[in-house]
Design a protein around this motif. Structure first.
Motif, PDB file in Angstrom:
ATOM      1  N   SER A  75      11.373  18.864 -19.914  1.00 24.76           N
ATOM      2  CA  SER A  75      11.938  18.551 -18.576  1.00 24.76           C
ATOM      3  C   SER A  75      13.166  18.994 -18.373  1.00 24.76           C
ATOM      4  O   SER A  75      13.901  18.894 -17.408  1.00 24.76           O
ATOM      5  CB  SER A  75      11.692  17.323 -18.013  1.00 24.76           C
ATOM      6  OG  SER A  75      12.366  16.339 -19.049  1.00 24.76           O
ATOM      7  N   LEU A  78      15.144  19.766 -14.644  1.00 26.02           N
ATOM      8  CA  LEU A  78      14.501  18.989 -13.832  1.00 26.02           C
ATOM      9  C   LEU A  78      15.483  17.757 -13.276  1.00 26.02           C
ATOM     10  O   LEU A  78      16.088  17.429 -14.194  1.00 26.02           O
ATOM     11  CB  LEU A  78      13.102  18.245 -14.366  1.00 26.02           C
ATOM     12  CG  LEU A  78      11.976  19.318 -14.567  1.00 26.02           C
ATOM     13  CD1 LEU A  78      10.745  18.488 -14.983  1.00 26.02           C
ATOM     14  CD2 LEU A  78      11.712  20.211 -13.183  1.00 26.02           C
ATOM     15  N   THR A  81      14.494  13.149  -9.517  1.00 27.29           N
ATOM     16  CA  THR A  81      13.288  13.095  -8.355  1.00 27.29           C
ATOM     17  C   THR A  81      12.208  14.042  -9.004  1.00 27.29           C
ATOM     18  O   THR A  81      10.933  13.468  -8.870  1.00 27.29           O
ATOM     19  CB  THR A  81      13.644  13.785  -7.157  1.00 27.29           C
ATOM     20  OG1 THR A  81      14.745  12.878  -6.399  1.00 27.29           O
ATOM     21  CG2 THR A  81      12.646  13.658  -5.954  1.00 27.29           C
ATOM     22  N   GLN A  82      12.149  14.970  -9.556  1.00 32.43           N
ATOM     23  CA  GLN A  82      11.305  15.835 -10.169  1.00 32.43           C
ATOM     24  C   GLN A  82      10.512  14.931 -11.154  1.00 32.43           C
ATOM     25  O   GLN A  82       9.309  15.241 -11.507  1.00 32.43           O
ATOM     26  CB  GLN A  82      11.398  17.253 -10.614  1.00 32.43           C
ATOM     27  CG  GLN A  82      12.027  18.209  -9.343  1.00 32.43           C
ATOM     28  CD  GLN A  82      12.866  19.467  -9.796  1.00 32.43           C
ATOM     29  OE1 GLN A  82      13.838  19.266 -10.512  1.00 32.43           O
ATOM     30  NE2 GLN A  82      12.377  20.575  -9.551  1.00 32.43           N
ATOM     31  N   ASN A  85       8.389  12.712  -9.657  1.00 32.09           N
ATOM     32  CA  ASN A  85       7.005  13.190  -9.248  1.00 32.09           C
ATOM     33  C   ASN A  85       6.331  13.654 -10.334  1.00 32.09           C
ATOM     34  O   ASN A  85       5.034  13.333 -10.214  1.00 32.09           O
ATOM     35  CB  ASN A  85       7.678  14.589  -8.453  1.00 32.09           C
ATOM     36  CG  ASN A  85       8.164  14.322  -7.180  1.00 32.09           C
ATOM     37  OD1 ASN A  85       8.437  12.879  -6.498  1.00 32.09           O
ATOM     38  ND2 ASN A  85       8.996  15.322  -6.706  1.00 32.09           N
ATOM     39  N   ALA A  86       6.690  14.079 -11.413  1.00 29.58           N
ATOM     40  CA  ALA A  86       5.915  14.197 -12.565  1.00 29.58           C
ATOM     41  C   ALA A  86       5.050  13.157 -13.022  1.00 29.58           C
ATOM     42  O   ALA A  86       3.800  13.250 -13.370  1.00 29.58           O
ATOM     43  CB  ALA A  86       6.558  15.040 -13.451  1.00 29.58           C
ATOM     44  N   ARG A  89       2.249  12.219 -10.318  1.00 26.82           N
ATOM     45  CA  ARG A  89       1.499  13.233 -10.297  1.00 26.82           C
ATOM     46  C   ARG A  89       0.290  12.892 -11.731  1.00 26.82           C
ATOM     47  O   ARG A  89      -0.819  12.839 -11.626  1.00 26.82           O
ATOM     48  CB  ARG A  89       2.041  14.440 -10.525  1.00 26.82           C
ATOM     49  CG  ARG A  89       1.038  15.731 -10.635  1.00 26.82           C
ATOM     50  CD  ARG A  89       1.594  17.158 -10.626  1.00 26.82           C
ATOM     51  NE  ARG A  89       2.618  17.476  -9.823  1.00 26.82           N
ATOM     52  CZ  ARG A  89       2.386  18.077  -8.676  1.00 26.82           C
ATOM     53  NH1 ARG A  89       1.108  18.480  -8.303  1.00 26.82           N
ATOM     54  NH2 ARG A  89       3.469  18.201  -7.800  1.00 26.82           N
ATOM     55  N   ALA A 112       2.130  18.144 -15.373  1.00 23.58           N
ATOM     56  CA  ALA A 112       2.688  17.515 -14.026  1.00 23.58           C
ATOM     57  C   ALA A 112       4.152  18.341 -14.152  1.00 23.58           C
ATOM     58  O   ALA A 112       4.683  18.809 -13.103  1.00 23.58           O
ATOM     59  CB  ALA A 112       2.944  16.160 -14.173  1.00 23.58           C
ATOM     60  N   LYS A 115       3.755  21.819 -12.944  1.00 19.69           N
ATOM     61  CA  LYS A 115       3.709  21.845 -11.644  1.00 19.69           C
ATOM     62  C   LYS A 115       4.967  21.727 -10.785  1.00 19.69           C
ATOM     63  O   LYS A 115       5.184  22.192  -9.622  1.00 19.69           O
ATOM     64  CB  LYS A 115       2.514  20.863 -11.098  1.00 19.69           C
ATOM     65  CG  LYS A 115       0.912  21.438 -11.505  1.00 19.69           C
ATOM     66  CD  LYS A 115      -0.120  20.632 -11.140  1.00 19.69           C
ATOM     67  CE  LYS A 115      -1.274  21.288 -11.566  1.00 19.69           C
ATOM     68  NZ  LYS A 115      -2.344  20.310 -11.701  1.00 19.69           N
ATOM     69  N   GLU A 116       5.535  20.655 -11.366  1.00 30.07           N
ATOM     70  CA  GLU A 116       7.086  20.477 -10.437  1.00 30.07           C
ATOM     71  C   GLU A 116       7.770  21.789 -10.754  1.00 30.07           C
ATOM     72  O   GLU A 116       8.578  22.077  -9.829  1.00 30.07           O
ATOM     73  CB  GLU A 116       7.615  19.242 -11.150  1.00 30.07           C
ATOM     74  CG  GLU A 116       7.265  17.888 -10.649  1.00 30.07           C
ATOM     75  CD  GLU A 116       7.601  17.936  -9.229  1.00 30.07           C
ATOM     76  OE1 GLU A 116       8.650  18.095  -8.781  1.00 30.07           O
ATOM     77  OE2 GLU A 116       6.442  17.419  -8.561  1.00 30.07           O
ATOM     78  N   ARG A 117       7.720  22.286 -11.814  1.00 31.02           N
ATOM     79  CA  ARG A 117       8.666  23.771 -11.850  1.00 31.02           C
ATOM     80  C   ARG A 117       8.212  24.637 -11.004  1.00 31.02           C
ATOM     81  O   ARG A 117       8.933  25.475 -10.308  1.00 31.02           O
ATOM     82  CB  ARG A 117       8.281  24.095 -13.266  1.00 31.02           C
ATOM     83  CG  ARG A 117       9.316  23.586 -14.416  1.00 31.02           C
ATOM     84  CD  ARG A 117       9.242  24.391 -15.629  1.00 31.02           C
ATOM     85  NE  ARG A 117       9.725  23.574 -16.631  1.00 31.02           N
ATOM     86  CZ  ARG A 117      11.048  23.077 -16.775  1.00 31.02           C
ATOM     87  NH1 ARG A 117      11.945  23.408 -15.826  1.00 31.02           N
ATOM     88  NH2 ARG A 117      11.605  22.319 -17.873  1.00 31.02           N
ATOM     89  N   ARG A 119       7.010  24.046  -7.807  1.00 30.49           N
ATOM     90  CA  ARG A 119       7.092  23.728  -6.649  1.00 30.49           C
ATOM     91  C   ARG A 119       8.173  24.445  -5.778  1.00 30.49           C
ATOM     92  O   ARG A 119       9.398  24.599  -6.455  1.00 30.49           O
ATOM     93  CB  ARG A 119       7.247  22.400  -6.317  1.00 30.49           C
ATOM     94  CG  ARG A 119       5.958  21.435  -6.676  1.00 30.49           C
ATOM     95  CD  ARG A 119       5.953  20.068  -6.234  1.00 30.49           C
ATOM     96  NE  ARG A 119       6.386  19.605  -5.074  1.00 30.49           N
ATOM     97  CZ  ARG A 119       7.046  18.706  -4.830  1.00 30.49           C
ATOM     98  NH1 ARG A 119       6.840  17.572  -5.556  1.00 30.49           N
ATOM     99  NH2 ARG A 119       7.018  18.310  -3.472  1.00 30.49           N
TER     100      ARG A 119
END
Length: 119
Positions: A75, A78, A81-82, A85-86, A89, A112, A115-117, A119
């Motif tokens: 991570s 990140l 917040t990210q 979110n992960a 998710r 997850a 996917k955050e990366r 966004r």
């Protein structure tokens, strides 16, 4: 414009991808005049990310064989917040699994994070 007339304290949080200087240069002059402090917050380091993962993945969440050091490594760059979110998710993904395998795994979290990366 309304913020310039606001008599109280206002805290704004932004995600600045490039730099704080670029963000400030784009602000309306009246708004910029009303700002007293600009405080940059950097991405959490490896130690902080590991602590964030441990805090965001509570004991009550069904999980299996998690490696918090690996999560902290994966991570990199990140924000808090990210990371949250992960977790959300991956927990949602785990909730959709068959009842016998309804727990968060490293594979769920890796997916997850990716996917955050994106966004």
């Amino acid at each position: 414009r309304e913020m310039t007339r606001f008599p109280g304290i206002c805290i704004m949080q932004i995600d600045v991808v490039d730099s704080l200087d670029i963000f400030v240069s784009r602000l309306e002059k009246g708004l910029l005049d009303g700002l007293k402090y600009l405080v940059p917050f950097h991405y959490p380091d490896m130690y902080c990310r590991k602590k964030l993962w441990k805090k965001r993945l509570p004991d009550t969440l069904p999980k299996k064989s998690l490696d918090y050091s690996e999560l902290a490594r994966l991570s990199d760059e990140l924000n808090t917040t990210q990371i949250g979110n992960a977790v959300y998710r991956s927990a949602a993904q785990a909730a959709l699994k068959d009842e016998n395998s309804r727990f968060v795994t490293m594979a769920d979290l890796r997916s997850a994070i990716e996917k955050e990366r994106q966004r």
